[in-house]
Design a protein around this motif. Structure first.
Motif, PDB file in Angstrom:
ATOM      1  N   CYS A 100       0.932  -1.216  -0.208  1.00 53.38           N
ATOM      2  CA  CYS A 100      -0.057  -0.048   0.137  1.00 53.38           C
ATOM      3  C   CYS A 100       0.856   1.409   0.132  1.00 53.38           C
ATOM      4  CB  CYS A 100      -0.892  -0.018   1.088  1.00 53.38           C
ATOM      5  SG  CYS A 100      -0.117   0.338   2.773  1.00 53.38           S
ATOM      6  N   GLY A 101       2.121   1.091   0.682  1.00 53.40           N
ATOM      7  CA  GLY A 101       2.854   2.377   0.472  1.00 53.40           C
ATOM      8  C   GLY A 101       2.731   3.462   1.879  1.00 53.40           C
ATOM      9  N   CYS A 103       0.978   2.077   5.298  1.00 56.25           N
ATOM     10  CA  CYS A 103       0.855   1.659   6.530  1.00 56.25           C
ATOM     11  C   CYS A 103       2.108   1.741   7.220  1.00 56.25           C
ATOM     12  CB  CYS A 103       0.267  -0.029   6.389  1.00 56.25           C
ATOM     13  SG  CYS A 103       1.864  -1.099   5.835  1.00 56.25           S
ATOM     14  N   CYS A 106       5.046  -0.342   5.678  1.00 51.05           N
ATOM     15  CA  CYS A 106       5.443   0.517   4.497  1.00 51.05           C
ATOM     16  C   CYS A 106       6.336   1.666   4.739  1.00 51.05           C
ATOM     17  CB  CYS A 106       4.210   0.774   3.567  1.00 51.05           C
ATOM     18  SG  CYS A 106       3.635  -0.671   2.600  1.00 51.05           S
ATOM     19  N   CYS A 114       3.932  -5.162   4.603  1.00 51.02           N
ATOM     20  CA  CYS A 114       2.694  -4.218   4.454  1.00 51.02           C
ATOM     21  C   CYS A 114       1.363  -5.091   5.134  1.00 51.02           C
ATOM     22  CB  CYS A 114       2.388  -4.347   2.909  1.00 51.02           C
ATOM     23  SG  CYS A 114       0.764  -3.295   2.434  1.00 51.02           S
TER      24      CYS A 114
END
Ligand SMILES: [Zn+2]
Ligand SMILES: [Zn+2]
Length: 357
Positions: A100-101, A103, A106, A114
């Motif tokens: 997701c980039g 959380c 991440c 992730c």
């Protein structure tokens, strides 16, 4: 275009589907070769495990049927808006992580952890068992001309092994035990030798895999049916045990031998995925301050794997045991890997392009 889709347990179909379109920040890849992985087999025999069936995957927004294939190489054929690190014709492989980039994991850069982790080729974002696939440029890696497209399809499993060494804080000169000589076990043996292990012992029952282990660099191969592996390892290591072990079998025997063969304060790294619970008395680690650590996939190690494979520090010699066409994925791929000759095979590579066979 043609693609292999997972519909359910024992139900993989090669079908015509729509060609994927490039979007902003993505590249379109014409697939050359794609390996069939142990996790594809798990999905085929006992799935779903990673494949979303009931609810769509939170990031891909898709669910089964999904395109399979996460170990692949190919050529860049189209660039999305804003892509300037790649050009048409680049030779590439994909780090098949869907993260997701945003959380906490991440944000720490630990994108393999992730909270909504998915894999390209499992979670419904497309995959390598198809003529084309599209993926974000951050997870596409160029490969040098010295690395063949066939070998480049092995980068992904090799990277799993390299990450497991990092997770276990392996140090040059240490002694190691690898439990099992399947594809990930062999990759671990080679990574250990490349990283300067002083002794690599392998536990593997009698089969052609014992030979594969030696070819990958194992110094000693021990068969638990023939010998007491733990006491043999003690003899080989001045009575203390190895510094580190790597569990790749997913079986009680591998776990037990792995934890009992490491020295006091040693580490066992668990790479395997488990289908069942096992017995474990924590005293085996309490009284000796041993460490058990899990490892999943990889993060930031694709460049290291590509470098080590490009200059032959990691050769992956003999890993490719069969090459087949996408149309034959069931009869020549899954049937072979689940049939009587399964132990003979390390990697079966699949191509959608008949001219490569
Ligand atoms: Zn895999
Ligand atoms: Zn995340």
């Amino acid at each position: 275009m043609k693609a292999a889709l997972w519909y359910g347990k024992n139900d993989v179909r090669v079908e015509e589907i729509k060609e994927p379109k490039v979007e902003k920040g993505t590249v379109k890849i014409k697939v050359k070769w794609c390996g069939i992985c142990g996790s594809d087999l798990h999905e085929y025999l006992g799935g779903p495990i990673f494949i979303p069936v009931e609810n769509p995957h939170p990031l891909s927004k898709n669910k089964a049927p999904v395109v399979l294939g996460h170990e692949f190489s190919g050529e860049v054929v189209e660039l999305g808006e804003g892509v300037n690190n790649f050009k048409i014709g680049d030779r590439v492989t994909v780090e098949p992580i869907v993260a997701c980039g945003t959380c906490p994991a991440c944000k720490e850069g630990k994108y393999n952890l992730c909270e909504n982790l998915g894999f390209h080729g499992l979670c419904g974002s497309g995959g390598g068992l198809a003529e084309y696939t599209v993926f974000p440029q951050e997870f596409v890696h160029k490969i040098p001309d010295s690395l063949s497209y066939e070998k480049a399809a092995l980068i992904e499993p090799i990277t799993v092994a390299i990450h497991s060494l990092r997770v276990g804080s392996f140090l040059t000169g240490q002694t190691a035990l690898v439990l099992g000589a399947g594809p990930i076990g062999l990759a671990t043996i080679e990574s250990l030798k490349a990283a300067g292990a002083s002794l690599v012992i392998v536990m593997q029952r009698k089969s052609i895999r014992q030979e594969y282990a030696k070819r990958s660099g194992a110094d000693i191969v021990l068969d638990p049916n023939e010998i007491d592996v733990v006491s043999e390892i003690k003899k080989l290591t001045n009575g203390v045990g190895v510094d580190i072990s790597f569990e790749t079998t997913g079986a009680q025997v591998g776990f037990d031998i792995g934890v009992n063969s490491i020295k006091y304060d040693g580490t066992m790294v668990i790479t395997s995925i488990w289908e069942h619970e096992i017995n474990f008395n924590p005293n085996v680690v309490v009284f000796t301050e041993k460490k058990l650590v899990g490892t999943l996939a990889y993060r930031h190690e694709f460049p290291a794997a590509i470098a080590q494979m490009s200059d032959n520090r990691i050769k992956a010699e003999g890993y490719i045991t069969k090459k087949i066409h996408l149309d034959d994925i069931n009869t020549e791929g899954f049937d072979t890997l689940t049939g009587p000759d399964k132990k003979k095979h390390v990697k079966i590579l699949v191509t959608p392009d008949k001219s490569l066979l």
